[in-house]
Design an enzyme around this catalytic site. Structure first.
Site, PDB file in Angstrom:
ATOM      1  N   ASP A 106      -8.805  -2.076   5.397  1.00  0.00           N
ATOM      2  CA  ASP A 106      -8.668  -0.666   5.026  1.00  0.00           C
ATOM      3  C   ASP A 106      -8.717   0.265   6.237  1.00  0.00           C
ATOM      4  O   ASP A 106      -9.734   0.897   6.523  1.00  0.00           O
ATOM      5  CB  ASP A 106      -9.738  -0.258   3.993  1.00  0.00           C
ATOM      6  CG  ASP A 106      -9.414  -0.808   2.614  1.00  0.00           C
ATOM      7  OD1 ASP A 106      -8.219  -1.038   2.342  1.00  0.00           O
ATOM      8  OD2 ASP A 106     -10.331  -1.015   1.820  1.00  0.00           O
ATOM      9  N   GLY A 124      -0.594   7.497  -6.005  1.00  0.00           N
ATOM     10  CA  GLY A 124      -0.447   6.113  -5.573  1.00  0.00           C
ATOM     11  C   GLY A 124       0.452   5.923  -4.367  1.00  0.00           C
ATOM     12  O   GLY A 124       0.795   4.791  -4.014  1.00  0.00           O
ATOM     13  N   ASP A 140     -16.740  -0.779  -0.607  1.00  0.00           N
ATOM     14  CA  ASP A 140     -15.423  -1.169  -1.112  1.00  0.00           C
ATOM     15  C   ASP A 140     -14.429  -1.397   0.019  1.00  0.00           C
ATOM     16  O   ASP A 140     -13.315  -1.858  -0.228  1.00  0.00           O
ATOM     17  CB  ASP A 140     -14.878  -0.124  -2.096  1.00  0.00           C
ATOM     18  CG  ASP A 140     -14.812   1.268  -1.506  1.00  0.00           C
ATOM     19  OD1 ASP A 140     -15.887   1.802  -1.166  1.00  0.00           O
ATOM     20  OD2 ASP A 140     -13.710   1.835  -1.381  1.00  0.00           O
ATOM     21  N   ARG A 156       0.631  -5.272   3.574  1.00  0.00           N
ATOM     22  CA  ARG A 156      -0.444  -5.891   4.336  1.00  0.00           C
ATOM     23  C   ARG A 156      -0.725  -7.270   3.751  1.00  0.00           C
ATOM     24  O   ARG A 156      -0.488  -7.531   2.566  1.00  0.00           O
ATOM     25  CB  ARG A 156      -1.681  -5.007   4.376  1.00  0.00           C
ATOM     26  CG  ARG A 156      -2.234  -4.560   3.056  1.00  0.00           C
ATOM     27  CD  ARG A 156      -3.378  -3.576   3.294  1.00  0.00           C
ATOM     28  NE  ARG A 156      -4.063  -3.230   2.074  1.00  0.00           N
ATOM     29  CZ  ARG A 156      -5.120  -2.407   2.032  1.00  0.00           C
ATOM     30  NH1 ARG A 156      -5.579  -1.882   3.149  1.00  0.00           N
ATOM     31  NH2 ARG A 156      -5.713  -2.132   0.896  1.00  0.00           N
ATOM     32  N   LYS A 179       0.860  -1.184   0.000  1.00  0.00           N
ATOM     33  CA  LYS A 179       0.000   0.000   0.000  1.00  0.00           C
ATOM     34  C   LYS A 179       0.895   1.232   0.000  1.00  0.00           C
ATOM     35  O   LYS A 179       1.678   1.448   0.925  1.00  0.00           O
ATOM     36  CB  LYS A 179      -0.907   0.006   1.232  1.00  0.00           C
ATOM     37  CG  LYS A 179      -1.969   1.097   1.211  1.00  0.00           C
ATOM     38  CD  LYS A 179      -2.945   0.901   2.354  1.00  0.00           C
ATOM     39  CE  LYS A 179      -4.046   1.954   2.342  1.00  0.00           C
ATOM     40  NZ  LYS A 179      -5.007   1.740   3.452  1.00  0.00           N
TER      41      LYS A 179
END
Length: 492
Positions: A254, A110, A244, A167, A97
């Site tokens: 998340d 990103g 999501d 992760r 991530k």
């Protein structure tokens, strides 16, 4: 269009350096201490190199955000490196991530900043040790480059140190993974994705056709109920329960603007974006999970001839959550089981905690030390934030303690066993926002000691840990409104 994922390579960073790692997760994945200490480890998990067999990709999915269909979303800054199978035969997907843009980044860079990466790294592991289903974190790598972020979306961007978290989870499939093909009318892709998910992640389910899909959806509903009940038990607020951000495996996934309840307030949300509507407030999390499951049911409806099986799954959610909630009540109050009147006992206590501005974690932990034969408040003395509110509530609180004491005595359980059971359900240590922010402040100044200390304490959240009392203290006054210690934005 029509794709469930896209191949994408991580974007290299100037100076990848390992800042922290989870010893448990590293061992589970077969990494030795020498592996972790090697420069190659930081290169791989900072996005600068690949190990043999890695084929990076970003997933494509949609979602309902704050109650509205948002269309295609996808992994905007998450890149999966691939899967590994550990020595126990368990499958793990490794995902970076903050490793650079993907086809789903929507003009963003990103990247991720150190503060949000520390929060995700620490909370992933803290939740695991609390016994809550969650994605895990393997590593935290500093990138050696600055990332520009407007933390409060108020027109004051600044440079922050960049970082990448690796992760880890058996699967990162989300409710939104199924919503996108449904929204596009792509039933063949929807069916292929469902079949893949069941075969890989739910191999224990039997049957075929609609019966198999029904069993799968019912289990997704049950797992979702269990994880949300755990959140309510320990005072965790996800902060952004968009579809999501909901795991098909029933994992907590998340970690963005999450928070921990300090003073008990069912209307509190940690998310600045949610400050007006408070859709994702603490007390609403069970109903929001149900709403999200209804959206998933709608997405899966083309796989069913009628809605009866989907409704049965939603009924399973409600039954599972109610059972888990009653289990929480019994465990938190030190009872062998939860009777109907015990639900009222807990509701009355929660109302008192709210009006007294009492610390949820400290109160329930202290309750184990209250003598049911002669209930008094000293074990709870440090659990209040406002002396005037505490004084105003004290008569009602003493009356409640007397009710609780009588109920415990009637239960007839052994005092030592009861106290141990209560401590096993009521953590002493949780990852309070101000503790995480203190560790972030030190890390941004170049000292990772705060992160290591928190990681170590959160490994044993239900133990007393003499000498670590500072990590169990109530939120200090200076942290009440400080950025990062109360509410947070999604900016990272």
């Amino acid at each position: 269009d029509g794709a469930a994922w896209s191949p994408v390579m991580p974007t290299p960073v100037p100076a990848p350096r390992l800042l922290a790692h989870s010893a448990e997760m590293a061992a589970r994945l077969g990494f030795s201490d020498a592996d972790i200490a090697s420069p190659g480890f930081a290169r791989v998990f900072g996005g600068n190199a690949l190990m043999p067999g890695m084929q990076p990709f970003a997933a494509n999915y949609g979602g309902h955000q704050f109650g509205h269909w948002a269309g295609q979303l996808g992994d905007g800054r998450a890149i999966s490196l691939g899967e590994v199978v550990d020595r126990e035969g368990a499958r793990w997907e490794l995902q970076l991530k903050g490793a650079g843009p993907t086809p789903y980044s929507r003009r963003a860079d990103g990247r991720a900043v150190l503060r949000s990466s520390i929060r995700e790294f620490l909370c992933s592991e803290a939740m695991h040790h609390l016994g809550i289903p969650t994605t895990r974190a393997l590593s935290l790598v500093g990138t050696g480059e600055a990332v520009v972020r407007d933390m409060f979306y108020d027109g004051h961007p600044r440079e922050e140190p960049g970082a990448v978290v690796c992760r880890v989870a058996p699967s990162f499939l989300r409710f939104g993974s199924f919503e996108l093909p449904y929204a596009r009318g792509d039933v063949p892709l929807l069916r292929r994705l469902a079949d893949f998910c069941i075969r890989r992640d739910f191999p224990h389910l039997g049957g075929e056709g609609e019966a198999l899909y029904a069993a799968w959806f019912a289990e997704v509903c049950a797992r979702t109920a269990v994880v949300v009940a755990h959140w309510m038990r320990v005072g965790f607020v996800h902060g952004v329960m968009n579809t999501d951000n909901m795991s098909i495996l029933g994992l907590t996934i998340d970690y963005g603007p999450y928070g921990w309840i300090d003073d008990y307030d069912p209307d509190w949300t940690p998310n600045t974006t949610d400050a007006q509507g408070r859709r994702y407030r603490f007390g609403w999390q069970p109903r929001i999970a149900h709403w999200n499951l209804v959206r998933l049911a709608q997405a899966l409806s083309p796989l069913f001839a009628d809605t009866a099986a989907l409704q049965a799954g939603l009924d399973r959610y409600e039954a599972t959550f109610l059972a888990a909630e009653r289990g929480n009540i019994a465990a938190k109050l030190g009872l062998a089981d939860c009777r109907d009147e015990d639900v009222d006992l807990m509701r009355d206590l929660q109302a008192l905690l709210h009006s007294a501005e009492a610390d949820m974690t400290l109160f329930f932990r202290g309750l184990a030390d209250v003598d049911p034969d002669a209930p008094d408040a000293p074990p709870l003395a440090g659990a209040f934030y406002d002396d005037a509110k505490r004084a105003a509530t004290e008569p009602a609180l003493m009356a409640w303690l007397a009710r609780h004491g009588a109920r415990v005595i009637a239960d007839g359980s052994d005092a030592g066993a009861r106290r141990a059971a209560m401590q096993a359900a009521n953590p002493k240590f949780v990852l309070r926002n101000y503790l995480a922010q203190q560790a972030i402040d030190r890390a941004e100044a170049g000292d990772m000691g705060g992160v290591e200390e928190l990681l170590e304490v959160m490994r044993r959240p239900y133990d007393e840990q003499p000498g670590k009392e500072a990590f169990a203290a109530r939120r200090p006054d200076w942290a009440r409104d400080r950025a990062g210690c109360s509410m947070l934005s999604c900016s990272s």
